[in-house]
Design a protein around this motif. Structure first.
Motif, PDB file in Angstrom:
ATOM      1  N   PRO A 216     -20.276  16.251 -20.624  1.00 59.62           N
ATOM      2  CA  PRO A 216     -20.522  15.049 -19.300  1.00 59.62           C
ATOM      3  C   PRO A 216     -19.316  14.775 -19.241  1.00 59.62           C
ATOM      4  O   PRO A 216     -18.346  15.603 -19.141  1.00 59.62           O
ATOM      5  CB  PRO A 216     -21.021  13.401 -20.594  1.00 59.62           C
ATOM      6  CG  PRO A 216     -20.435  14.650 -21.778  1.00 59.62           C
ATOM      7  CD  PRO A 216     -20.421  16.040 -21.889  1.00 59.62           C
ATOM      8  N   GLU A 217     -19.235  14.286 -17.624  1.00 60.86           N
ATOM      9  CA  GLU A 217     -18.217  14.136 -16.714  1.00 60.86           C
ATOM     10  C   GLU A 217     -17.644  13.131 -16.508  1.00 60.86           C
ATOM     11  O   GLU A 217     -17.563  12.258 -16.144  1.00 60.86           O
ATOM     12  CB  GLU A 217     -18.098  14.388 -14.934  1.00 60.86           C
ATOM     13  CG  GLU A 217     -19.051  16.084 -15.508  1.00 60.86           C
ATOM     14  CD  GLU A 217     -19.640  16.373 -13.577  1.00 60.86           C
ATOM     15  OE1 GLU A 217     -19.087  16.347 -12.593  1.00 60.86           O
ATOM     16  OE2 GLU A 217     -20.870  16.687 -13.447  1.00 60.86           O
ATOM     17  N   GLN A 218     -15.767  13.052 -17.500  1.00 60.89           N
ATOM     18  CA  GLN A 218     -15.786  11.595 -18.201  1.00 60.89           C
ATOM     19  C   GLN A 218     -15.008  11.203 -16.607  1.00 60.89           C
ATOM     20  O   GLN A 218     -14.598  12.283 -16.681  1.00 60.89           O
ATOM     21  CB  GLN A 218     -14.929  11.824 -19.236  1.00 60.89           C
ATOM     22  CG  GLN A 218     -14.437  10.522 -19.284  1.00 60.89           C
ATOM     23  CD  GLN A 218     -15.242   9.591 -20.175  1.00 60.89           C
ATOM     24  OE1 GLN A 218     -16.040   9.583 -20.931  1.00 60.89           O
ATOM     25  NE2 GLN A 218     -15.015   8.139 -19.538  1.00 60.89           N
ATOM     26  N   ARG A 285     -10.405  19.511 -14.596  1.00 61.37           N
ATOM     27  CA  ARG A 285      -9.989  17.727 -14.166  1.00 61.37           C
ATOM     28  C   ARG A 285      -9.691  17.922 -12.965  1.00 61.37           C
ATOM     29  O   ARG A 285      -8.931  18.695 -12.366  1.00 61.37           O
ATOM     30  CB  ARG A 285      -8.875  18.349 -15.161  1.00 61.37           C
ATOM     31  CG  ARG A 285      -8.182  19.199 -15.476  1.00 61.37           C
ATOM     32  CD  ARG A 285      -6.181  19.144 -14.944  1.00 61.37           C
ATOM     33  NE  ARG A 285      -5.585  19.083 -16.675  1.00 61.37           N
ATOM     34  CZ  ARG A 285      -4.153  20.090 -16.839  1.00 61.37           C
ATOM     35  NH1 ARG A 285      -3.568  20.486 -15.876  1.00 61.37           N
ATOM     36  NH2 ARG A 285      -4.200  20.060 -17.964  1.00 61.37           N
ATOM     37  N   HIS A 286      -9.968  16.852 -12.799  1.00 60.17           N
ATOM     38  CA  HIS A 286      -9.765  16.743 -10.712  1.00 60.17           C
ATOM     39  C   HIS A 286      -9.082  15.185 -11.103  1.00 60.17           C
ATOM     40  O   HIS A 286      -9.369  14.381 -11.554  1.00 60.17           O
ATOM     41  CB  HIS A 286     -10.226  17.408  -9.773  1.00 60.17           C
ATOM     42  CG  HIS A 286     -11.394  17.070 -10.142  1.00 60.17           C
ATOM     43  ND1 HIS A 286     -12.360  16.213  -9.808  1.00 60.17           N
ATOM     44  CD2 HIS A 286     -12.429  17.830 -10.790  1.00 60.17           C
ATOM     45  CE1 HIS A 286     -13.530  15.848  -9.908  1.00 60.17           C
ATOM     46  NE2 HIS A 286     -14.356  16.737 -11.082  1.00 60.17           N
ATOM     47  N   ASN A 287      -8.377  14.834  -9.661  1.00 63.15           N
ATOM     48  CA  ASN A 287      -9.049  14.012  -8.536  1.00 63.15           C
ATOM     49  C   ASN A 287      -9.887  13.458  -8.995  1.00 63.15           C
ATOM     50  O   ASN A 287     -10.779  14.322  -8.503  1.00 63.15           O
ATOM     51  CB  ASN A 287      -7.569  13.449  -7.860  1.00 63.15           C
ATOM     52  CG  ASN A 287      -6.024  13.686  -8.508  1.00 63.15           C
ATOM     53  OD1 ASN A 287      -5.392  13.760  -9.007  1.00 63.15           O
ATOM     54  ND2 ASN A 287      -5.888  14.185  -7.060  1.00 63.15           N
ATOM     55  N   PHE A 294      -9.374  10.249 -12.559  1.00 60.65           N
ATOM     56  CA  PHE A 294      -9.416  11.253 -12.374  1.00 60.65           C
ATOM     57  C   PHE A 294     -10.835  11.729 -13.425  1.00 60.65           C
ATOM     58  O   PHE A 294     -11.718  10.442 -13.144  1.00 60.65           O
ATOM     59  CB  PHE A 294      -8.119  11.469 -13.588  1.00 60.65           C
ATOM     60  CG  PHE A 294      -7.340  11.248 -12.522  1.00 60.65           C
ATOM     61  CD1 PHE A 294      -6.287  11.525 -12.268  1.00 60.65           C
ATOM     62  CD2 PHE A 294      -6.558   9.728 -13.168  1.00 60.65           C
ATOM     63  CE1 PHE A 294      -5.245  11.664 -10.859  1.00 60.65           C
ATOM     64  CE2 PHE A 294      -5.207   9.308 -12.202  1.00 60.65           C
ATOM     65  CZ  PHE A 294      -4.744   9.618 -11.193  1.00 60.65           C
ATOM     66  N   GLU A 295     -10.930  12.981 -13.720  1.00 60.20           N
ATOM     67  CA  GLU A 295     -12.188  13.137 -13.897  1.00 60.20           C
ATOM     68  C   GLU A 295     -11.687  14.209 -15.422  1.00 60.20           C
ATOM     69  O   GLU A 295     -11.010  15.190 -14.645  1.00 60.20           O
ATOM     70  CB  GLU A 295     -13.521  13.524 -13.374  1.00 60.20           C
ATOM     71  CG  GLU A 295     -14.507  14.350 -13.925  1.00 60.20           C
ATOM     72  CD  GLU A 295     -15.164  14.915 -13.165  1.00 60.20           C
ATOM     73  OE1 GLU A 295     -16.460  13.968 -12.027  1.00 60.20           O
ATOM     74  OE2 GLU A 295     -15.530  16.126 -13.144  1.00 60.20           O
ATOM     75  N   ILE A 296     -11.875  14.420 -16.528  1.00 60.91           N
ATOM     76  CA  ILE A 296     -12.119  15.685 -17.152  1.00 60.91           C
ATOM     77  C   ILE A 296     -13.493  15.868 -17.635  1.00 60.91           C
ATOM     78  O   ILE A 296     -14.767  14.933 -18.378  1.00 60.91           O
ATOM     79  CB  ILE A 296     -11.983  14.715 -18.547  1.00 60.91           C
ATOM     80  CG1 ILE A 296     -11.468  15.931 -19.507  1.00 60.91           C
ATOM     81  CG2 ILE A 296     -12.210  13.846 -19.252  1.00 60.91           C
ATOM     82  CD1 ILE A 296      -9.869  15.873 -20.642  1.00 60.91           C
TER      83      ILE A 296
HETATM   84 MG    MG Z   1     -17.912  16.828 -11.974  1.00 60.35          MG
END
Ligand code: MG
Ligand code: ADP
Length: 723
Positions: A216-218, A285-287, A294-296
């Protein structure tokens, strides 16, 4: 001179910093009672027994349970735990835990730390405080939690309190599921059974088990905590019910993959450190596209573990945020006009030897197998698009689906040009013209090979094949991924069984030939759900309608898909959810929708009456006073028409806000008198929701006119451009 042991502040700081740089591999999973910890704490014999039980999904005897509990207690005490808790995932959408101290009186006013097998295996939380959709009322008032051995126990720290958390399922005394995990576990079993049967049919001998994997990309927002607490709508409902978009939003497209600000980096670092201790493999992790978004994403894991871990990720994100004076917003659409947050759910199936069954291979057998699993999945999605849609339906996600950042409520599948070409060739029975290196060998015919890098991307598709997995993009950021996962597992299990039946029914002796013949028909059948174009476009909506694909835009109507004959039969046949369980879930979701909407209506009322209107009247007063003062000093002729116009605009808006708000309250009252929950939800969605949106427009217009000093709520630009 003899060296003293004292260190300077600078040296201490250095040591603290140095401590932080301990390689992750040295502490990964230290707060979980994982296989390594079990091996250390248990005798070889008990360890073996426990491993067998976990791997085969069996239970352990009472004596072994006592031994494991004792070892777990020892381990937890070493970690500083004073309590244990059965940790579960009721239908509220968040996790629950009931803490018990380890202590037990042992005479003389003394206590001992104790933890029995019975306490490990079973618990009885006060079930009446969790939604059951009528299940408990019908049968038995109590519910109990039962240890899920397949997910490791872990340590949860909250301030100075430390608790041993034991992942459990939550069921009624008559065996009905009261949580999200029970049906997920059942779906994992169902998929495994059907997939193993299919693999055996295709000639695989050694496969015992198949598992589904989830990544899952949160997505989430971070805002300053001070602003958060000044917004009752964010605190109570997770979403701003009023607020004008900022002058600069995401149009410059400068946030995505931009450098991460220091405060955010520190936050992410702390989150990840906590996750690593819990054995959660946070990887990227990124903006994101929107400011402050953001995403984790962790490395994918077996579905059961991935579900638990995603819940733990969300909990950790929220609790660590507090330490940084931040608030982590997991809502699907916290800010109107700004991209919302989703949770792309990557899904694949693998056998017990770790082979990904959605990976195109090198041998004819691998390729046939790949095509069967691929087409079975697409077929499942087509046949049950309505159920998949229902699985991601919530009041919050309605704001996001079909807005310009998320797929619409139409479920279609993206396979990419190359795969589409392959399917077309199979259907036509033609051999593609391709160079040798690009040939997929199916034993009896050849097709171009798929190289992973060649699979093009389509970011607008709700269900996209991305090389060796499917990515379900309609899932909401705050959702428990168990619900969509259990649907995918179940519908694919059914599809695999259907295909297996059809393959067996073919008279031909050559299995590959039989498979290809079946796939040929299936490709014709699934055609309408395949779409490689822009899912966000208006044309697609029309085209999808022509193709007969469902497009339920709101939760109350989308949820109907859970109680159709088709759905009830499917989940019962695969023993994932009985008719009673599914119907109760439908009711829980409907009730939840009503509650979520009503909370927002109340919030909107409070904000309008207690904050917005008083501020507007203040400003009105300021303007009127200024006009009168000018008149007194310089005569009526000196008063500018622009000032009068501004004052009138303010008055108009005050009037509109007051009357529309009153109308909304009245409408809600009349809807509340409906006794049918389904009708109530539909009326709120169709009648009240549009009025709330209209009211918001007036408030947002006022926000732009009123003196910044007077405006009572933090504005979007203040909240979103964090430093
Ligand atoms: Mg992603
Ligand atoms: P994207 O480019 O889509 O943003 P990310 O790297 O952010 O990709 O996330 C991809 C997610 O998919 C990760 O959680 C990753 O572990 C997961 N994933 C990769 N391979 C598989 C697979 N075979 N099955 C399930 N999930 C997978």
């Amino acid at each position: 001179m003899k060296k003293t042991k004292q260190t300077t502040a600078a040296e201490r700081q250095y040591l603290i910093e140095k401590e932080k740089f301990v390689p992750v591999s040295q502490y990964f999973g230290e707060d979980t009672f994982n296989r390594k910890a079990m091996k250390e704490k248990l005798s070889r014999e008990t360890f073996k027994k426990l491993m067998e039980a976990i791997d085969e999904g069996k239970t352990i005897d009472a004596k072994t349970a006592d031994i494991v509990a004792e070892a777990m207690k020892k381990w937890a005490l070493e970690k500083g735990a004073t309590h244990f808790a059965h940790w579960f995932q009721p239908m509220t959408g968040i996790t629950a835990e009931k803490h018990d101290a380890f202590i037990e009186p042992c005479g003389d006013g003394q206590v001992m730390e104790k933890f029995s097998g019975k306490q490990l295996v079973q618990g009885e939380p006060d079930a009446s405080s969790f939604p059951s959709g009528g299940i408990r009322a019908t049968f038995e008032a109590r519910g109990y939690t039962a240890w899920d051995m397949s997910s490791p126990a872990f340590i949860k720290r909250n301030g100075i309190s430390t608790t041993l958390c034991i992942p459990t399922v939550f069921i009624s005394y008559t065996g009905q599921a009261l949580d999200k995990k029970t049906p997920l576990l059942r779906s994992i079993r169902a998929l495994s059974k059907s997939a193993v049967n299919m693999l055996k049919l295709l000639g695989a001998k050694k496969v015992r088990k198949v598992q589904s994997n989830l990544g899952p990309e949160q997505e989430y927002f971070l805002i300053d905590m001070d602003y958060f607490f000044k917004r009752p709508d964010l605190v109570l409902g997770g979403r701003t019910v009023v607020g004008a978009p900022p002058p600069k939003g995401q149009e410059l497209e400068d946030q995505y993959f931009g450098s991460i600000k220091e405060r955010i980096s520190s936050y992410m670092h702390d989150v990840e450190e906590e996750l690593f201790k819990l054995g959660i493999p946070a990887k990227t992790r990124h903006n994101e596209v929107a400011p402050s978004q953001f995403e984790i994403a962790p490395v994918y894991e077996e579905a059961n573990i991935a579900v638990d871990h995603n819940q733990m990720v969300m909990d950790t994100m929220k609790s660590v945020a507090k330490k940084h004076r931040l608030a982590a917003l997991l809502h699907e659409k916290p800010f109107a006009g700004i991209n919302g947050s989703g949770k792309h759910l990557n899904w694949s199936v693998a056998d017990n030897n770790g082979n990904n069954l959605l990976n195109p291979g090198k041998t004819p057998h691998d390729n046939i197998q790949f095509l069967v699993f691929l087409i079975a999945t697409v077929r499942a999605v087509y046949k049950h698009a309505d159920i998949l849609r229902a699985a991601v339906a919530s009041y919050a996600n309605d704001h996001r689906l079909g807005a310009n950042e998320a797929p619409p409520a139409i479920i279609s599948v993206f396979l990419g040009d190359q795969l589409m070409q392959i399917l077309e060739n199979i259907q036509k029975g033609t051999i593609a013209k391709a160079t040798n290196a690009e040939i997929i060998d199916l034993g009896i015919s050849s097709l171009p090979t798929l190289s992973k890098d060649n699979t093009d991307r389509n970011r607008t598709s709700p269900f996209a094949f991305t090389g060796n997995k499917f990515e379900f993009r309609a899932v909401g950021s705050s959702q428990n991924i168990a619900s969509p996962a259990l649907v995918i597992n179940t519908i694919v299990a059914e599809s695999l069984d259907d295909l297996a039946e059809k393959i067996k029914a073919k008279e031909t002796k050559n299995i590959n030939q039989a498979v290809l013949e079946v796939l040929r028909d299936e490709i014709t059948y699934i055609k309408p759900v395949l779409f490689n174009g822009d899912n966000y476009s208006k044309e697609w909506e029309k085209e999808a309608e022509r193709r007969g694909l469902p497009n339920e835009k709101t939760t109350p109507t989308a949820l109907n898909a859970l109680i159709t004959k088709k759905a009830l039969n499917l989940f019962e046949k695969y023993e994932v959810l009985s008719n009673l369980e599914l119907k109760s879930r439908h009711l829980i979701h409907i009730e939840r929708y009503i509650k979520d909407l009503e909370i927002e209506v109340k919030c909107l009322n409070n904000i309008c009456m207690n904050q917005i209107l008083p501020a507007a009247v203040d400003y009105q007063n300021k303007l009127a006073t200024a006009i009168n003062c000018t008149k007194d000093a310089l005569g009526s002729a000196a008063v500018m028409s622009s000032e009068i116009e501004l004052l009138k605009k303010i008055l108009d808006l005050i009037n509109s806000i007051y009357s529309l708000n009153k109308e909304i309250q009245r409408k809600v009252e009349s809807v509340t008198s409906l006794h049918d929950e389904q009708k109530k939800a539909e009326a709120l969605s169709a009648k009240v929701k549009p009025m709330m949106d209209e009211l918001r427009k007036y408030v947002d217009a006022l926000e732009i006119l009123v003196d910044d000093e007077i405006w009572p709520l933090p504005k979007f630009w203040e909240m979103l451009f964090i430093s």
